[in-house]
Design a protein around this motif. Structure first.
Motif, PDB file in Angstrom:
ATOM      1  N   LEU A  70       0.833  -1.210   0.000  1.00  0.00           N
ATOM      2  CA  LEU A  70       0.000   0.000   0.000  1.00  0.00           C
ATOM      3  C   LEU A  70       0.866   1.258   0.000  1.00  0.00           C
ATOM      4  CD1 LEU A  70      -2.821  -0.723   2.630  1.00  0.00           C
ATOM      5  CD2 LEU A  70      -3.128  -0.312   0.189  1.00  0.00           C
ATOM      6  N   ILE A  71       1.863   1.280   0.867  1.00  0.00           N
ATOM      7  CA  ILE A  71       2.766   2.431   0.969  1.00  0.00           C
ATOM      8  C   ILE A  71       3.518   2.642  -0.339  1.00  0.00           C
ATOM      9  CG2 ILE A  71       4.879   3.265   2.098  1.00  0.00           C
ATOM     10  CD1 ILE A  71       3.743   1.868   4.699  1.00  0.00           C
ATOM     11  N   ASN A  72       4.053   1.568  -0.901  1.00  0.00           N
ATOM     12  CA  ASN A  72       4.806   1.664  -2.155  1.00  0.00           C
ATOM     13  C   ASN A  72       3.933   2.174  -3.294  1.00  0.00           C
ATOM     14  OD1 ASN A  72       6.905   0.579  -0.691  1.00  0.00           O
ATOM     15  ND2 ASN A  72       6.965  -1.351  -1.800  1.00  0.00           N
ATOM     16  N   ASP A  73       2.700   1.656  -3.385  1.00  0.00           N
ATOM     17  CA  ASP A  73       1.786   2.083  -4.458  1.00  0.00           C
ATOM     18  C   ASP A  73       1.463   3.572  -4.350  1.00  0.00           C
ATOM     19  OD1 ASP A  73       1.761  -0.519  -5.393  1.00  0.00           O
ATOM     20  OD2 ASP A  73      -0.248  -0.979  -4.614  1.00  0.00           O
ATOM     21  N   LEU A  74       1.159   4.026  -3.145  1.00  0.00           N
ATOM     22  CA  LEU A  74       0.856   5.447  -2.956  1.00  0.00           C
ATOM     23  C   LEU A  74       2.086   6.314  -3.206  1.00  0.00           C
ATOM     24  CD1 LEU A  74      -1.423   5.174   0.205  1.00  0.00           C
ATOM     25  CD2 LEU A  74      -2.135   5.945  -2.082  1.00  0.00           C
ATOM     26  N   ALA A  75       3.240   5.852  -2.752  1.00  0.00           N
ATOM     27  CA  ALA A  75       4.481   6.614  -2.969  1.00  0.00           C
ATOM     28  C   ALA A  75       4.771   6.769  -4.459  1.00  0.00           C
ATOM     29  CB  ALA A  75       5.646   5.929  -2.263  1.00  0.00           C
ATOM     30  N   PRO A 122       8.011   9.597  -0.550  1.00  0.00           N
ATOM     31  CA  PRO A 122       9.027   8.682  -0.039  1.00  0.00           C
ATOM     32  C   PRO A 122       8.425   7.333   0.379  1.00  0.00           C
ATOM     33  CG  PRO A 122       8.505  10.324   1.613  1.00  0.00           C
ATOM     34  CD  PRO A 122       7.778  10.725   0.365  1.00  0.00           C
ATOM     35  N   ILE A 123       9.225   6.305   0.229  1.00  0.00           N
ATOM     36  CA  ILE A 123       8.859   4.963   0.686  1.00  0.00           C
ATOM     37  C   ILE A 123       9.422   4.786   2.090  1.00  0.00           C
ATOM     38  CG2 ILE A 123       9.268   2.498   0.316  1.00  0.00           C
ATOM     39  CD1 ILE A 123       9.212   3.089  -2.698  1.00  0.00           C
ATOM     40  N   PHE A 124       8.632   4.193   2.971  1.00  0.00           N
ATOM     41  CA  PHE A 124       9.061   3.944   4.344  1.00  0.00           C
ATOM     42  C   PHE A 124       8.465   2.624   4.804  1.00  0.00           C
ATOM     43  CE2 PHE A 124       5.304   6.557   4.209  1.00  0.00           C
ATOM     44  CZ  PHE A 124       4.436   5.933   5.079  1.00  0.00           C
ATOM     45  N   GLN A 125       8.997   2.109   5.872  1.00  0.00           N
ATOM     46  CA  GLN A 125       8.547   0.842   6.437  1.00  0.00           C
ATOM     47  C   GLN A 125       7.227   1.039   7.195  1.00  0.00           C
ATOM     48  OE1 GLN A 125      11.239  -0.733   9.409  1.00  0.00           O
ATOM     49  NE2 GLN A 125      10.513  -2.814   9.077  1.00  0.00           N
ATOM     50  N   HIS A 133      -1.249   4.875  15.204  1.00  0.00           N
ATOM     51  CA  HIS A 133      -1.683   4.967  13.811  1.00  0.00           C
ATOM     52  C   HIS A 133      -0.588   4.410  12.915  1.00  0.00           C
ATOM     53  CE1 HIS A 133       0.795   8.580  14.220  1.00  0.00           C
ATOM     54  NE2 HIS A 133       0.992   8.475  12.912  1.00  0.00           N
ATOM     55  N   LEU A 134      -0.987   3.936  11.756  1.00  0.00           N
ATOM     56  CA  LEU A 134      -0.054   3.414  10.763  1.00  0.00           C
ATOM     57  C   LEU A 134      -0.198   4.287   9.520  1.00  0.00           C
ATOM     58  CD1 LEU A 134       0.633  -0.301  10.050  1.00  0.00           C
ATOM     59  CD2 LEU A 134       0.463   1.316   8.165  1.00  0.00           C
ATOM     60  N   SER A 135       0.818   5.097   9.249  1.00  0.00           N
ATOM     61  CA  SER A 135       0.770   6.004   8.098  1.00  0.00           C
ATOM     62  C   SER A 135       0.904   5.233   6.792  1.00  0.00           C
ATOM     63  CB  SER A 135       1.881   7.044   8.196  1.00  0.00           C
ATOM     64  OG  SER A 135       1.603   7.936   9.248  1.00  0.00           O
ATOM     65  N   LEU A 136       0.222   5.752   5.763  1.00  0.00           N
ATOM     66  CA  LEU A 136       0.252   5.116   4.447  1.00  0.00           C
ATOM     67  C   LEU A 136       0.993   5.958   3.410  1.00  0.00           C
ATOM     68  CD1 LEU A 136      -3.419   3.801   4.376  1.00  0.00           C
ATOM     69  CD2 LEU A 136      -1.318   2.511   4.889  1.00  0.00           C
ATOM     70  N   ILE A 137       1.086   7.254   3.657  1.00  0.00           N
ATOM     71  CA  ILE A 137       1.837   8.137   2.747  1.00  0.00           C
ATOM     72  C   ILE A 137       2.229   9.400   3.512  1.00  0.00           C
ATOM     73  CG2 ILE A 137      -0.253   9.238   1.826  1.00  0.00           C
ATOM     74  CD1 ILE A 137       1.250   9.503  -0.887  1.00  0.00           C
ATOM     75  N   SER A 140     -10.536  11.538  -0.778  1.00  0.00           N
ATOM     76  CA  SER A 140     -10.803  10.511  -1.787  1.00  0.00           C
ATOM     77  C   SER A 140     -10.026   9.228  -1.494  1.00  0.00           C
ATOM     78  CB  SER A 140     -10.447  11.050  -3.173  1.00  0.00           C
ATOM     79  OG  SER A 140     -10.554  10.040  -4.137  1.00  0.00           O
ATOM     80  N   LEU A 141      -8.749   9.369  -1.180  1.00  0.00           N
ATOM     81  CA  LEU A 141      -7.928   8.195  -0.867  1.00  0.00           C
ATOM     82  C   LEU A 141      -8.442   7.472   0.371  1.00  0.00           C
ATOM     83  CD1 LEU A 141      -4.326   9.565  -1.522  1.00  0.00           C
ATOM     84  CD2 LEU A 141      -5.493   7.733  -2.778  1.00  0.00           C
TER      85      LEU A 141
END
Length: 159
Positions: free
Chosen positions: A18-23, A29-32, A104-108, A119-120
């Motif tokens: 999910l993080i990679n797709d949004l990034a 940036p991509i993060f863990q 919380h777990l951030s996605l972007i 929207s996201l």
């Protein structure tokens, strides 16, 4: 050194995707994937000792939401529980300073307009209504990350 202790989800691949797709979509940036348990300035020996803490934690998902804060652009808000509260309290005692826990777990991390964030938050679908965490990680971080460069400067501290 400024360090953040992260709870790492068991199903890391799903959230990383999910993080990679949004990034990729927003040139961010991509993060863990992680939930910040605690952060502050600590001695390296205390950091390494704390990383040995066993983790087995399940947190319920409240909702996917967004904010104006860079590090909470779009995120999964989680519900605290007695197990997390006890871990947080013992962490604060161990390091000797208070910390305001907001699970919380951030996605972007990006500067998006309100309509795009809304929207996201409505489109993203999660597999489950709970997230299991089974590992702790320590990351060297800048004091107030606000940019892609700040996020890309994060470095994991290993045993």
């Amino acid at each position: 050194m400024k360090v953040a202790f992260w709870l790492i989800p068991t199903e890391q691949a799903f959230y990383q995707s999910l993080i990679n797709d949004l990034a990729q979509r927003y040139d961010a940036p991509i993060f863990q994937p992680h939930v910040t348990l605690y952060s502050g300035n600590f001695e390296r020996t205390k950091i390494l000792e704390f990383l040995r803490t066993p983790i087995d934690l399940v947190l319920a998902v409240d909702r996917i939401t967004h904010s104006d804060q860079f590090t909470k652009t779009l995120f999964i808000q989680l519900v605290s529980n007695p197990q997390l509260e006890q871990l947080s309290e013992s962490t604060q005692k161990y390091f000797g300073s208070p910390y305001s826990l907001d699970p919380h777990l951030s996605l972007i991390y990006a500067h998006l307009n309100e309509a795009e964030k809304r929207s996201l938050s409505e489109k993203i679908r999660l597999r489950d209504r709970v997230i299991r965490f089974d590992r702790l990680s320590a990351i060297e971080v800048p004091t107030h990350p606000q940019t892609r460069d700040d996020v890309e400067s994060w470095r994991e501290i290993t045993l």
